[in-house]
Design an enzyme around this catalytic site. Sequence first.
Site, PDB file in Angstrom:
ATOM      1  N   GLU A  96       0.789  -1.362   0.106  1.00 26.28           N
ATOM      2  CA  GLU A  96      -0.102   0.060  -0.009  1.00 26.28           C
ATOM      3  C   GLU A  96       0.779   1.269   0.024  1.00 26.28           C
ATOM      4  O   GLU A  96       0.631   2.283   0.721  1.00 26.28           O
ATOM      5  CB  GLU A  96      -0.919   0.041   1.250  1.00 26.28           C
ATOM      6  N   ALA A 134      -5.440  -5.174  15.914  1.00 27.79           N
ATOM      7  CA  ALA A 134      -6.271  -6.253  16.678  1.00 27.79           C
ATOM      8  C   ALA A 134      -7.652  -6.582  16.369  1.00 27.79           C
ATOM      9  O   ALA A 134      -8.106  -7.801  16.474  1.00 27.79           O
ATOM     10  CB  ALA A 134      -5.916  -6.274  18.356  1.00 27.79           C
ATOM     11  N   PHE A 135      -8.352  -5.553  16.221  1.00 32.03           N
ATOM     12  CA  PHE A 135     -10.101  -5.696  16.187  1.00 32.03           C
ATOM     13  C   PHE A 135     -10.356  -5.496  14.561  1.00 32.03           C
ATOM     14  O   PHE A 135     -11.621  -5.415  14.296  1.00 32.03           O
ATOM     15  CB  PHE A 135     -10.743  -4.337  16.908  1.00 32.03           C
ATOM     16  N   GLU A 149      -6.321  -7.794  -0.614  1.00 33.65           N
ATOM     17  CA  GLU A 149      -6.808  -7.635   0.849  1.00 33.65           C
ATOM     18  C   GLU A 149      -8.030  -7.491   0.623  1.00 33.65           C
ATOM     19  O   GLU A 149      -8.694  -6.443  -0.173  1.00 33.65           O
ATOM     20  CB  GLU A 149      -6.083  -6.576   1.569  1.00 33.65           C
TER      21      GLU A 149
END
Length: 711
Positions: free
Chosen positions: A161, A369-370, A320
Amino acid sequence: MTTHRAFRWPSLLTESGRGIAFGGDYNPDQWPEETLDEDIRLMGEAGVNVVSLAIFSWDKIEPVEGAFTFEWLDHVIDRLGRAGIAVDLASATAAAPLWLYESHPEVLPVDRYGHTVNAGSRQSWQPTSPVFKEYALRLCRKLAEHYKDNPYVTAWHMGNEYGWNNRYDYSDNALAAFRTWCEAKYGTIDALNEAWGTAFWSQHVNSFDEVLLPRHMGGDAMVNPSQQLDYERFGNDMLLDFYKAERDAIEQICPDKPFTTNFMVSTDQCVMNYAKWADEVDFVSNDHYFHEGESHLDELACSDALMDSLALGKPWYVMEHSTSAVQWKPLNTRKRAGELMRDSLAHVAMGADAICFFQWRQSKSGAEAFHSAMLPHAGADSKVFRGVCELGKALKTLSDAGLQGTELERAGTAILFSAESEWATRSETLPSMKLNHWHDVRDWYRGFLDAGLRADVVPLAYDWTGYKTIVLPTVLSLSDEDVLRIADFAKAGGTVIVGYAAGLIDEHFHIGLGGYPGAGNGLLRDMLGIRSEEFNILGEEAEGEPSEISLSNGLTTRLWQNDVTSVAADTTVLASYAGESAANWELERTPAITSRPYGNGTAIYVGCDLNRHDIAQLLKALGSRWQELSAQPTESGQTPTYPTTDPRILHTIRRSADGSTRFDFYLNRSNQPVAINGVEGDPIIAHRCETDAVGYTLNRNAILIAKTPVV
């Protein structure tokens, strides 16, 4: 036009090397060694056949300066390869180790206020830093030397990216590079002064050594828009040069494996001029994250339409996307039942041959992490992982059916997109700061779908002469060459639709004189057969004034109206401003939408903003010709038949190169069940569909895929 590198597609570790790629970013260095066994077992259960590896692993590969440790990476690649999982190996330069910043803080970027950007995130480096480039290219060469003969490494993934964090750098290195870039572009300082209009506000420069970056100049200061547009181009080019340097360093050692880097194309972001970047990759890749709300599927399809054009119709890679919610938006909505499958197969419907996610295993710590993953915090006994396994089976079915390598059939209309016009619409010097070229592209794309039609999205710089119709929504910047191409397209029999804010400036951000739109020394205005003198800008800020204006054909405009004061004798007025609000703004009976024959074609002018529903109504009102324009003849000369023009259904077709096989994709755009009849071929995927004696009912988030041998 543009020249791409030769198309090369990475092989899988299947017997034939073919199939739809399925997997995601894999970060085993974030987990204990024993996790690897479980990961490979569950990847096999899900049908994963490729992973992107080592994207952020520089500090694991080179934990201290000059000490390279490949043993852990060798072990992971070997275990994956023996399990039939190919590796897309990264150059690992997206996030540098902290020891490099401690040793060389001069590589850190500088923001527009003169503050040094601190280390600790991704891309905390200057694209123009010779020191950073030296370290990065050394790492690239070490990786290439070590893995050039590894059979499990089937592609190279350069950076990650590019430009997400360091798109804008105002360091001294950037200043020196910008001066060099400007000299290469303009040749003489007089040419630069002319291009930048430096006679305004005493900005004349006597030499390239006086050229400045558009740094912060005070709270209410406005940057020279010509200078700012060049700075945007420069930033794009510097990062593209850095990508090419990394690619070339590896290619000199390992030339036989294809190269890519992941673009960031969604209609909320399009950071770079990817029309230039696409020239420099062997296969095009994208990271796409859905737009929350009712536009979810349409936004995905619009972004993918541009991706397919960037790939020149060849298959492309979803590097992605997300299984469910992300963690970096103000509102992080999860995906509902069926959306994981529907979104993934929608990318396939739009030309993708690889469906990958960020990431395989959801992190237990760190900034993301979320962010949802293929294997969530809840583990394998979860709705998300069961959905991932269901998707793996569906992609295997499509691979076995021979879908991989087929190409998306073109529409008859090209909506033109220009990264430079997108950059230009962000200028604070325009009549309205609410312009957004990319969002207008999306509105026109959705308007076509709402009219039961489909359009492609094509870069302005590319070859769109094979289409029947082109649309220019807020293509603010048009060079003389661009306008000549547009006029020639109409002369040759094409239909051109020019939007309200198209062609107001040239490539230097200079205004065309003599009335609007003035691009091409007035040629665009002459082609349309209209002349506008002023812009009428609406908004809630004008208290007590009407905030929308009606048109005589029932449509409504809410932002921008061009005050057209004259039309050519052969120009037909299709709609005018009407009603009390129009009279209040002294626009009553002023032409709003016009049409004019030009050569063998037609030039249509839409002189005001319209929302996607009004665009659909306009397209329908233009008559049955739009049904004709929605289908592009195939090489055999046959016009494809579309069994449904129901605007609630997005219908695409992919065909094999030899024309022997056709795959039809039907996606439900609505929140309600939709019945379709007359589906050709044998359904091979019927996700959230019901069948009866007549046809199929597509429920919410449904997709139906049928295969037809062509006789």
